[in-house]
Design a protein around this motif. Structure first.
Motif, mmCIF file in Angstrom:
data_model
loop_
_atom_site.group_PDB
_atom_site.id
_atom_site.type_symbol
_atom_site.label_atom_id
_atom_site.label_comp_id
_atom_site.label_asym_id
_atom_site.label_seq_id
_atom_site.Cartn_x
_atom_site.Cartn_y
_atom_site.Cartn_z
ATOM 1 N N GLU A 276 60.742 17.367 -71.063
ATOM 2 C CA GLU A 276 60.431 17.178 -72.480
ATOM 3 C C GLU A 276 60.525 18.507 -73.239
ATOM 4 N N PHE A 277 60.050 19.566 -72.628
ATOM 5 C CA PHE A 277 60.186 20.881 -73.267
ATOM 6 C C PHE A 277 61.656 21.294 -73.364
ATOM 7 N N ASP A 278 62.441 20.982 -72.341
ATOM 8 C CA ASP A 278 63.878 21.262 -72.402
ATOM 9 C C ASP A 278 64.507 20.543 -73.594
ATOM 10 N N ARG A 279 64.120 19.289 -73.787
ATOM 11 C CA ARG A 279 64.659 18.514 -74.912
ATOM 12 C C ARG A 279 64.279 19.144 -76.256
ATOM 13 N N ILE A 280 63.025 19.564 -76.371
ATOM 14 C CA ILE A 280 62.561 20.179 -77.627
ATOM 15 C C ILE A 280 63.337 21.456 -77.917
ATOM 16 N N LEU A 281 63.493 22.305 -76.915
ATOM 17 C CA LEU A 281 64.195 23.576 -77.131
ATOM 18 C C LEU A 281 65.677 23.347 -77.421
ATOM 19 N N ALA A 282 66.256 22.330 -76.825
ATOM 20 C CA ALA A 282 67.656 22.003 -77.142
ATOM 21 C C ALA A 282 67.769 21.596 -78.603
ATOM 22 N N GLY A 283 66.790 20.827 -79.101
ATOM 23 C CA GLY A 283 66.818 20.418 -80.495
ATOM 24 C C GLY A 283 66.669 21.581 -81.455
#
Length: 483
Positions: A276-283
């Protein structure tokens, strides 16, 4: 108003706002209001979702609300990686203070650059008449950004300002106190944390603060080696991680919970949260400072699992990042040394330099652990002694031990810090103090830096004045105790 005969439906919105400001539980969605008050209750519902730690839901509710809802949604949108929506919403009309808050939140991908904007927004909020319930205060955002940028003094100052000024109401005051305890945990000042945790044990806190308190409890348990307390902290945190309602601004606190999960052999809780943190940082376009912070969590999880290959992979990833803050640079440097240490390849001088850089970046516990881990893995007895000495110098666990807590009369200074302080007052140089106490001049410098932080001294003159006051009080307390 009700006692004066007002229509109950006409005061419901005001009651909802008051309850939210007080931090009292309320189901805004179930409130029946007059058509004219629908907008006010919609804003309250969005703020309450943020207070419960559900930033995604808060963003959606505020985007659907009338002005200034979209402006208030910007921090939650950034926190959940919805950068395009955040940029669009930041252009919506609204009060100047809220527009400044939205602009500052947009910049938090690069915390060091965001700090001036966040401070400006905090000042604007302090001087503006509060017309809405804030989902998040600029002071809280400033603290989060300042800590990850390694600027602890700014974090503490902004939280103190918020508490003094009553920013956000009584409910927000608990938010600011919890964050202040978090700042002090990260910087190795555990007395405040232990005291506050005892007070929060019976408190009814919203979801966002419950997660942070669980992280504080896990952090204290890990530092004191209290496995029972660590298990209890994990029990409190597991439901929060199970719902995966984490956001960017909770990233550092979640580190303690994921390490607790590793120690409890709950790996299935870790990977979804990291994803989930990976997704946030990608965004958000993979901002370097936050990428390093997330990589650091993965490193700490690998260390807790004694997984040398995983640590080496994280260190290799961080070596390819170009961090913009001194703290992130120190973490990248330390990651390489820690990965080598786990595999048994010890460069004592490199470890000591990396530990000093972590300590200078206000990460003394991590610095001590790096030196300690290297010490127990090196085959060189002389190197082991140097590393263990440095590890002991960098950590101060007195406040975690019932019979070793620093006296309030001496400003929370440890025994070693009192020794250094007396010699500073005597006009000795770092080299002279080190020679007398068998410490390196660099170690003495770090002791003085910690003393400055504990006493809140920002100049040499303030430091000397505070040392005279604290040591005089300590001497008086000691003499009283010996009567």
């Amino acid at each position: 108003a009700l006692e004066a005969g007002a229509d109950p439906a006409g005061v419901v919105a005001g009651q909802a706002e008051a309850a939210a400001l007080l931090g009292a539980p309320i189901d805004a969605a179930a409130v029946a209001v007059e058509p004219a008050d629908v907008a006010r209750v919609a804003l309250v519902a969005g703020a309450l979702a943020a207070h419960q730690g559900r930033s995604g839901r808060a963003a959606d509710a505020l985007l659907a609300a009338p002005s200034p809802g979209p402006l208030l949604a910007v921090p939650a949108l950034v926190a959940t990686g919805r950068l395009t929506e955040a940029r669009t919403s930041s252009k919506e009309p609204g009060p100047e203070a809220l527009r400044l808050l939205a602009e500052a939140a947009l910049a938090t991908g690069e915390p060091e650059q965001a700090l001036p904007l966040l401070i400006e927004a905090a000042e604007a909020i302090e001087h503006a008449k509060q017309a809405v319930v804030l989902p998040e205060t600029p002071h809280a955002l400033t603290a989060v950004a300042a800590v990850i940028a390694g600027d602890v003094a700014t974090a503490e100052h902004q939280l103190d300002q918020a508490l003094t000024g009553g920013v956000g109401g009584p409910g927000a005051a608990e938010r600011h106190r919890v964050l202040l305890a978090w700042v002090r945990l990260r910087t190795g000042r555990y007395d405040t944390v232990v005291t506050e945790l005892a007070r929060w044990a019976a408190a009814r806190l919203p979801g966002r603060e419950r997660l942070l308190v669980a992280a504080l409890s896990a952090g204290i348990a890990r530092r004191s080696g209290d496995i029972a307390r660590l298990r209890a902290a994990w029990t409190g945190a597991e439901p929060a991680l199970a719902r995966r309602a984490v956001d960017l601004y909770q990233l550092e606190a979640v580190e303690e919970l994921l390490i607790a999960a590793t120690r409890m052999h709950e790996q299935h809780r870790i990977d979804p949260v990291l994803a989930e943190f990976d997704r946030i940082l990608a965004g958000l376009g993979h901002p370097a400072t936050w990428v390093v912070a997330l990589g650091w969590i993965r490193l700490q999880v690998a260390i807790a699992a004694d997984d040398a290959p995983a640590a080496a992979a994280v260190a290799a990833d961080l070596a390819g990042v170009a961090p913009t803050t001194h703290r992130a640079r120190a973490q990248c440097r330390a990651a390489g040394q820690w990965a080598r240490a786990l595999s048994g390849d010890i460069d004592a001088d490199g470890v000591l330099d990396a530990a000093d850089a972590l300590a200078a970046s206000q990460l003394p516990w991590e610095a001590s652990r790096l030196a300690g881990h290297a010490a127990i893995r090196t085959a060189d007895p002389a190197a082991a002694r140097r590393l263990l000495e440095r590890a002991r110098e960098l950590t101060n666990l007195d406040p975690l031990l019932a019979d070793g807590a620093p006296s309030a009369a001496r400003g929370g200074l440890s025994d070693r810090e009192v020794e250094v302080a007396r010699l500073v007052l005597a006009g000795r140089t770092y080299r002279e103090i080190g020679a007398q106490l068998y410490l390196s001049p660099k170690t003495v410098e770090h002791h003085v830096a910690r003393i400055r932080t504990k006493l809140g001294a920002t100049s040499r003159a303030e430091l000397v004045a505070e040392l005279r006051r604290v040591l005089t009080a300590a001497d008086g307390a000691d003499n009283t105790g010996n009567l």
